[in-house]
Scaffold this active site. Sequence first.
Site, PDB file in Angstrom:
ATOM      1  CG  ASP A  23      -0.338  -0.157   2.531  1.00 18.90           C
ATOM      2  OD1 ASP A  23       0.864  -0.480   2.594  1.00 18.90           O
ATOM      3  OD2 ASP A  23      -1.033   0.046   3.554  1.00 18.90           O
ATOM      4  CG  ASP A  28       4.176  -0.101   2.336  1.00 15.90           C
ATOM      5  OD1 ASP A  28       3.544  -1.154   2.144  1.00 15.90           O
ATOM      6  OD2 ASP A  28       3.893   0.696   3.247  1.00 15.90           O
TER       7      ASP A  28
END
Length: 332
Positions: A23, A28
Amino acid sequence: GTFNNLLETYLNMSKNYWVIDTDAGVDDCQAMVLGISAMHRELIDIVGITAVAGNVGLPQALINIAQTLKSCGEENLPFYPGAVSPLVAPLKVAASIHGEDGLNNYWKLNGKSKEGLPSPQEKHAAQAIIDLANEYRGELSITTIGPLTNLALAVSLDPSLPSKLKRVLVMGGAVHALGNTSFVAEFNIKSDPEAAHIVFQKFPRIEVLPWETCIAAEHQFSYEFLEQYLSRASDKGVFIKEITKVEEGKSSVFFCDPLTLCVAVDETVAKRVEEREGHVELTGTLTRGMTVVNWGCSDEKEVNEGTGVRNLRIIEALDMQKVQELFLQSVI
């Protein structure tokens, strides 16, 4: 001819094929940089990145992935748009944690242009996961570092998917009920509990790097180490520095998603693993999204035995020397 065939077989066997499902928040993108850097050193082979709404909405996630790929010189690595919302619940982004853009307001603060970024594929992420699992049958692994919506959709479309994947590695869950999104639930699982429930039910063996392991004192990074990590002049290094917010006055900092990629790159990073039965609570007033684990603490034998299926391999301890080496190598 036979020797060449054997050699080719061996090389293919030793390939570490992965899909990263993300996401695209700060952690990330740090994780993707770490994975792509390891790919350049032939430790891992990332064959696709799938985007899911979570930290940010899907359009922003795709932009963040594109910028990450560009900073790593990997504009041709395919990435796929996935779920725009959880299966049942409304989408709740984490703007208060990672800024409106998921990258600590990287786009606004650095005046970055979105021109010239690579474009996502047209294929939906769930279908991409299925197609890649068929292409690399038995050799493909997936790591989810966001909500589990895409993987739940993929296994719903193709119930045979679990038999085709080599490893499923999930960053998520508060396995000791030390939640970060509620008293007992962790963000990635709580964002889409129905999807997590489907994945936990359908996949017989899931490796889980839980919230508590990531925040444990022995897995945190000192500011001395952080200075090394954030001081590289490479394109990747500059990008990591620009998205990483360092809070004044703290003696250490923790990460989640890049630790998960360390385990993907090198299985031996996971030093202690507990095999347990685990489920996701869907309906509790105070416990919706809780990762419920059977720790075998009951006085009653049948409670301890549970269903007898130990579907989770919970990573409780990490080799931080290996982790730090992978972090530093990722920004060179």
